[in-house]
Design a protein around this motif. Structure first.
Motif, PDB file in Angstrom:
ATOM      1  N   SER A  52       0.856  -1.188   0.117  1.00 55.05           N
ATOM      2  CA  SER A  52       0.122   0.031   0.112  1.00 55.05           C
ATOM      3  C   SER A  52       0.834   1.175  -0.089  1.00 55.05           C
ATOM      4  CB  SER A  52      -0.932   0.005   1.262  1.00 55.05           C
ATOM      5  OG  SER A  52      -1.893  -0.967   1.210  1.00 55.05           O
ATOM      6  N   ASN A  53       1.884   1.269   0.847  1.00 53.83           N
ATOM      7  CA  ASN A  53       2.775   2.500   0.859  1.00 53.83           C
ATOM      8  C   ASN A  53       3.804   2.457  -0.213  1.00 53.83           C
ATOM      9  OD1 ASN A  53       2.285   2.849   3.408  1.00 53.83           O
ATOM     10  ND2 ASN A  53       3.777   1.593   4.290  1.00 53.83           N
ATOM     11  N   ALA A 111       2.991   1.620 -10.515  1.00 52.41           N
ATOM     12  CA  ALA A 111       1.412   1.654  -9.908  1.00 52.41           C
ATOM     13  C   ALA A 111       0.953   0.469 -10.677  1.00 52.41           C
ATOM     14  CB  ALA A 111       0.771   2.918 -10.289  1.00 52.41           C
ATOM     15  N   GLU A 112       0.875   0.143 -11.773  1.00 51.26           N
ATOM     16  CA  GLU A 112       0.133  -0.872 -12.362  1.00 51.26           C
ATOM     17  C   GLU A 112       0.873  -2.182 -11.828  1.00 51.26           C
ATOM     18  OE1 GLU A 112      -2.855  -2.965 -14.122  1.00 51.26           O
ATOM     19  OE2 GLU A 112      -2.536  -0.848 -14.166  1.00 51.26           O
ATOM     20  N   THR A 113       2.100  -2.457 -11.591  1.00 50.69           N
ATOM     21  CA  THR A 113       2.691  -3.542 -11.045  1.00 50.69           C
ATOM     22  C   THR A 113       2.247  -3.953  -9.803  1.00 50.69           C
ATOM     23  OG1 THR A 113       4.626  -3.162 -12.662  1.00 50.69           O
ATOM     24  CG2 THR A 113       4.946  -4.807 -10.644  1.00 50.69           C
ATOM     25  N   VAL A 114       2.509  -2.696  -8.870  1.00 52.66           N
ATOM     26  CA  VAL A 114       1.907  -2.892  -7.372  1.00 52.66           C
ATOM     27  C   VAL A 114       0.258  -3.276  -7.492  1.00 52.66           C
ATOM     28  CG1 VAL A 114       1.656  -1.760  -5.381  1.00 52.66           C
ATOM     29  CG2 VAL A 114       3.652  -1.193  -6.526  1.00 52.66           C
ATOM     30  N   VAL A 132      -1.084 -11.002  -3.464  1.00 52.46           N
ATOM     31  CA  VAL A 132      -0.544 -10.896  -2.328  1.00 52.46           C
ATOM     32  C   VAL A 132      -1.675 -10.656  -1.294  1.00 52.46           C
ATOM     33  CG1 VAL A 132       1.220 -10.286  -0.667  1.00 52.46           C
ATOM     34  CG2 VAL A 132       1.883 -10.708  -2.969  1.00 52.46           C
ATOM     35  N   PRO A 133      -1.561 -11.537  -0.020  1.00 49.13           N
ATOM     36  CA  PRO A 133      -2.787 -10.827   0.885  1.00 49.13           C
ATOM     37  C   PRO A 133      -2.510  -9.577   1.503  1.00 49.13           C
ATOM     38  CG  PRO A 133      -1.342 -12.491   1.889  1.00 49.13           C
ATOM     39  CD  PRO A 133      -0.955 -12.246   0.303  1.00 49.13           C
ATOM     40  N   ASN A 134      -3.657  -8.893   1.598  1.00 49.75           N
ATOM     41  CA  ASN A 134      -3.433  -7.447   1.934  1.00 49.75           C
ATOM     42  C   ASN A 134      -3.617  -7.396   3.544  1.00 49.75           C
ATOM     43  OD1 ASN A 134      -3.597  -4.559   2.423  1.00 49.75           O
ATOM     44  ND2 ASN A 134      -5.643  -4.480   1.782  1.00 49.75           N
ATOM     45  N   LEU A 135      -2.151  -7.432   4.221  1.00 49.79           N
ATOM     46  CA  LEU A 135      -2.171  -7.603   5.613  1.00 49.79           C
ATOM     47  C   LEU A 135      -2.295  -6.070   6.209  1.00 49.79           C
ATOM     48  CD1 LEU A 135       0.856  -9.685   5.875  1.00 49.79           C
ATOM     49  CD2 LEU A 135      -1.481 -10.355   5.728  1.00 49.79           C
ATOM     50  N   LEU A 149      -5.112  -4.791   6.176  1.00 47.02           N
ATOM     51  CA  LEU A 149      -6.443  -4.792   7.001  1.00 47.02           C
ATOM     52  C   LEU A 149      -6.375  -5.123   8.018  1.00 47.02           C
ATOM     53  CD1 LEU A 149      -8.276  -6.586   3.936  1.00 47.02           C
ATOM     54  CD2 LEU A 149      -8.476  -4.395   4.559  1.00 47.02           C
ATOM     55  N   PHE A 150      -5.127  -5.729   8.713  1.00 49.37           N
ATOM     56  CA  PHE A 150      -5.306  -6.394  10.247  1.00 49.37           C
ATOM     57  C   PHE A 150      -4.457  -5.305  11.062  1.00 49.37           C
ATOM     58  CE2 PHE A 150      -5.242  -9.796   7.173  1.00 49.37           C
ATOM     59  CZ  PHE A 150      -6.326 -10.421   7.338  1.00 49.37           C
TER      60      PHE A 150
END
Length: 254
Positions: free
Chosen positions: A178-179, A193-196, A203-206, A208-209
């Protein structure tokens, strides 16, 4: 019953490996640092203790998942006990679920003990234990449930070294993408940006936790975001375990 038996055996192996010594290290670091640093943080004592405690629980839990989980399946392969076990009426899915639940039992036990030590540190420093701390710890547990599924997935087809490295890479990527995306937008780099964005779909969006910053600074938590994080964890973990079983079922042991 087969799954529970494998889980209990995995938990006993973790105890024999003395992983719970990390709990003692956590408690020592937490209490000493809280007592030493608190007088230096006039007016922000509670924030400091909470930040150290919640951050420490997350770090130590990840270390257990990495160092214990990466060798769970390999130990059975190395000792040749997996062939004896799978020759009995135990499916490969039951075997993986048993290992998964055994590691989770270790994580839950350790996090419960560290939460108690965190509460003691709060009492020692004379600050207040907020209920939102438990929400943060609960989401950290959700994150560990997902990362445990990641380590089981990689264990199904790689050795302990690669399992540890891949899992660490997933954890770092899940916490930082995200950063990196924000950085790509600031620098106006469309390729990056497109690669990320592509990686974020895999990849799991960690993030969120990770509500530690909001909790430490007393910011309100959105119940909908917490519920989404729990649902996300359940779906992603289930998908990883199904994929792990699909790969592990086709693996031949010599």
């Amino acid at each position: 019953m087969k799954i529970l038996a494998i889980a209990q055996n995995s938990f006993r192996e973790a105890v024999r490996d003395r992983v719970f010594a990390l709990v003692g290290a956590f408690g020592l670091v937490l209490i000493v640092s809280s007592i030493v640093l608190s007088p230096l943080s006039v007016g922000a004592q509670q924030k400091l203790v909470a930040d150290i405690g919640l951050g420490g629980i997350s770090i130590f839990a990840v270390l257990v998942v990495l160092f214990v989980g990466s060798g769970l399946v390999h130990k059975e392969l190395d000792k040749r006990t997996i062939m004896t076990l799978l020759s009995k009426p135990v499916s490969r899915m039951e075997y993986l679920l048993g290992k998964y639940l055994g590691l989770l039992l270790t994580i839950v036990t350790m996090m419960a003990m560290m939460t108690v030590l965190f509460g003691i540190a709060i009492l020692v420093t004379g600050t207040t234990f907020e209920w939102t701390y438990l929400v943060s710890i609960g989401l950290t547990l959700c994150e560990m449930i997902l990362i445990t599924a990641v380590v089981i997935f990689f264990s199904s087809f790689t050795g302990p070294l690669l399992t540890g490295l891949f899992t660490m890479g997933i954890f770092i990527a899940g916490r930082t993408l995200s950063n990196v995306l924000d950085f790509a937008h600031v620098t106006e780099n469309p390729t990056l940006a497109e690669t990320v964005r592509t990686l974020r779909n895999i990849v799991p969006n960690l993030d969120l936790f990770d509500v530690r910053t909001a909790v430490v600074h007393g910011l309100p938590l959105d119940p909908a975001n917490v519920a989404w994080a729990v649902g996300y964890m359940a779906l992603y973990s289930a998908g990883l375990l199904v994929a792990a079983e699909f790969i592990f079922r086709r693996r031949e042991f010599k």
